[in-house]
Design a protein around this motif. Sequence first.
Motif, mmCIF file in Angstrom:
data_model
loop_
_atom_site.group_PDB
_atom_site.id
_atom_site.type_symbol
_atom_site.label_atom_id
_atom_site.label_comp_id
_atom_site.label_asym_id
_atom_site.label_seq_id
_atom_site.Cartn_x
_atom_site.Cartn_y
_atom_site.Cartn_z
ATOM 1 N N GLU A 54 -3.579 70.282 116.401
ATOM 2 C CA GLU A 54 -2.497 70.311 117.404
ATOM 3 C C GLU A 54 -2.939 71.092 118.649
ATOM 4 O OE1 GLU A 54 -1.951 70.917 114.207
ATOM 5 O OE2 GLU A 54 -0.173 69.794 113.556
ATOM 6 N N GLU A 55 -3.532 72.266 118.423
ATOM 7 C CA GLU A 55 -3.926 73.116 119.554
ATOM 8 C C GLU A 55 -5.041 72.472 120.372
ATOM 9 O OE1 GLU A 55 -4.037 76.006 116.501
ATOM 10 O OE2 GLU A 55 -3.314 77.564 117.860
ATOM 11 N N ASN A 66 -5.704 69.217 120.528
ATOM 12 C CA ASN A 66 -5.121 68.060 121.199
ATOM 13 C C ASN A 66 -4.444 68.493 122.509
ATOM 14 O OD1 ASN A 66 -2.224 66.423 121.389
ATOM 15 N ND2 ASN A 66 -3.967 65.068 120.997
ATOM 16 N N ASP A 87 -5.994 65.124 110.174
ATOM 17 C CA ASP A 87 -6.293 66.002 111.323
ATOM 18 C C ASP A 87 -6.746 65.190 112.531
ATOM 19 O OD1 ASP A 87 -5.854 68.449 109.853
ATOM 20 O OD2 ASP A 87 -7.744 68.034 108.836
ATOM 21 N N ILE A 106 -3.923 63.593 114.469
ATOM 22 C CA ILE A 106 -3.247 64.556 115.348
ATOM 23 C C ILE A 106 -4.142 64.886 116.547
ATOM 24 C CG2 ILE A 106 -2.319 66.905 115.473
ATOM 25 C CD1 ILE A 106 -1.830 66.593 112.355
ATOM 26 N N ASP A 127 -3.940 62.168 119.128
ATOM 27 C CA ASP A 127 -2.598 61.662 119.393
ATOM 28 C C ASP A 127 -2.370 61.528 120.903
ATOM 29 O OD1 ASP A 127 0.081 60.924 118.874
ATOM 30 O OD2 ASP A 127 0.715 62.973 119.353
#
Lengths: 135, 534
Positions: free
Chosen positions: B70-71, B73, B122, B125, B128
Motif C-alpha cells: 500500500e505504501e 503504491n 501484494d 495492491i 493497483d
Amino acid sequence: MEAASGRRIRVLVAKLGLDAHDRGAKVVARAYRDAGFEVIYTGLYQRPEAVAAAAIQEDVDVVAVSSLAGAHGVLIPQLIQLLREQGVDDVLILAGGIIPEDEVPALLEAGVSRVFGPGSDLEEIIEYTRENVKR
Amino acid sequence: MATAERKERFAGVSDRPVKRFYGPDDIAGFEYDRDLGDPGEYPFTRGVHPTMYRGKLWTMRQFAGFGTAEETNARFRYLLEQGQTGLSTAFDMPTLLGYDSDHPYANGEVGKLGVAIDSLRDFEILFDSIPLDKVSTSMTINPPASIMLAMYLVVAEKQGVAWDQVSGTIQNDILKDYIAQKTYIYPPGPSMRLITDVMAFCARNVPRWNTISISGYHIREAGATAAQELAFTLADGMAYVEAGIRAGLDVDEFAPRLSFFFDVHNDFFEEIAKFRAARRIWARVMRERFGARNPRSWMLRTHAQTAGVSLTAQQPENNIVRVALQALAAVLGGTQSLHTNSYDEALALPSEEAVRIALRTQQIIAEESGVANVVDPLAGSYYVEYLTNKLEEEAWDYFGKIEALGGVVAAIEKGWFQQQIADSAYRFQRRVMNGDYKVVGVNAYVDPDEKPATNILKVNPEVQRRQIERVREVRATRDQKAAEAALAELRRASQTDENLMPYIIECVRSYCTVGEICGAWRELWGEYREESVY
C-alpha cells in the motif's frame, strides 16, 4: 596491538541478519588488521546465535557489528542478550553503518559502547577500540 | 612562467593519474568512422539512437519501495503525478532472499529496505490503479526475479493487458550478486538455468521485457574503480550471452533484450567516457565474437544511477549538488534511463521531499540546461576520447585476466573479483583518510557545529505485523489443493530441463508464496556460500 592480558586484541567483525552490504565491514576489518589487531570476519547472513557463539569460541575482546539494512534495533540487542545469557559482559560492542541518530540511544542502552556513522574515520575507530577494550 | 602546481599528482576517484592537458598525440590513430561513427551507428560510441534526447528524453525512473505494498503504491502514484515516466521497485531483504515475512529470519527486516512481497496479493495492491500497458516497470531483484516477473504478468492479465504489451526490466543478474551485491541464494548452475529460462520464455511471450539488467552499479558501490566496473559488468554480459547460446537459443533471439545498469560516480569525464567505451566494446563483441546480425543485439542500452556511496551523512544538502553533477555525466554519457539519488540517503530511505528534489534535478537537466538539444557534445575532446580509449584498453586487460582464471564463474569461485573490489575499496578509504582524496564535509570543510538531520523517513514498525497477518491470511484462504499441486509440478519440472516459467506462473496464480517457491528450490538445489575475502 595488545590487550591488558598481553595478547593482541581480538576483534570479531560481524554482519547480522539478511543485510548484504559488506563494503564497510570489510574495510573496517582490514583497517583493524593493518593496525595489528587479530581480526575474524563472520561473513554475511549470520544469525545472532552464530555471532554470539563465534565471539565466545574465538574469545574475542571486541564485537563490531555493521548494519546498513535497518534491522539493528532488533538484532544487535538480541546478540548482546545472548552474550549475557552465556556470562559474557566484558566484550566491547561497537556498531557502525546507517543507523539514524534517534535510534542510537536505544542501542547504547542495550549495551553498545559506541555507534560509528557513515564517513567515520578509520583511525578514530581503531583509537576508540584500543582505549575502550574492557579486558 | 610559473609552472608550480597545487600538488605533485592529480587523480580522480579511480586514482588514474591525470596529465595537465591532452592533445592530438593522446589520441593518435583516431578514426571517426571506426572509433565513433554517427549517433545510432555502429559501434554506437556516440549513442544507440540517431536522435538521442531530441527524439525522446531518457526515462526518469526513481527506485522506490518501503513498507507494505500500500505504501509503495502510494509512492509510485506520487512519482507518476510528479512527471516520472517509469517505475522502479525496491524490495526488502527477506523478499530479495526468498523468505516470507513470517519466516524467523525476516524478523526486523520486513519492509525496511524496500517493499515486502510475499504473494500475488501484494502485487495486486502494489500496482493497483497503475496501467501496466502505459508504464514500464523495473524490478531490482535477482534469485526470485522469475517469480516477480510471473506476478507482474498475472497482474497485467487481470488488468486485461496482453503480455506482449507489457514492458519493463528484471535485474536477474546473479553473477554480479556473487561478485558484489551478495543477494544470492542458489549455486551458479541452477541460478544460470533460471536466467536462461526467463530469456527463452520472454523471447517468445513477452517481447518487450528486458530479461537481465547486467549491473555494474553494485560492483562499483562495493568499491570497484570505473575500469573494474566496466570490465566486470561486460564480462558478466558475455557470460550470459554464452549461457544463452549454450542453452540452445539463437543470439539474435535474446540479445536485443539484454540491458545494462551502470553507476555514475564523481569523476565527471571518466564517467562519460565509461558509457561511451561500454557501448563500443559491447557492439564489437556482439558482432565480431558472437556473430550477432541484428543491430539491436549490438546496442548497449543502459540505465544509470548516481553513486549512493558518494553521498555523505555530513551536511547532507551537499548531496543535491553531487547528484546533479553525476546525473549530468550520465546524460552526457547517453543513458537510456536514470535514477537520481535523494540527498538524505546516507541517513535513511528517502523522504518524499528529498525524492522530489532528486526528480526535479533530472527535469532541470532535461528542460533547462540545453544538453538534451545535442547528441554526444563531448565527442572529439582530446581528453574524453583519450579516456574512452584508455578505459576500453583497461577493460580488455581485465577480460584477459578473467579468461586466464577460467571465466567469470571460475573467477568468482576463486574469490578473485571479490578480492579486487575489496582492495580497491580499501585503497580508496586510505586516500580519504590521508587526505589525498577530499570529501567535502567529511575530511575537508567540516562543520563542527553540525546538527543531526531530522525529517528522515521512518518505516512504520507496524509493517511487519501487518505483513505477517496478510501472508498468513493468503495461505489460509487460497485454494490449498491448487497451490500444493502447482508447487508439486514446479518441483517436478525443476528436476528436468523444461522451461520453468509456465510452472512459476501457475504457482503465483495459485497464491503460492515467494518463500514457498524459493524454499522448494532451496531443498532441491541447496544454497550458495561464499568464502569471504577482505
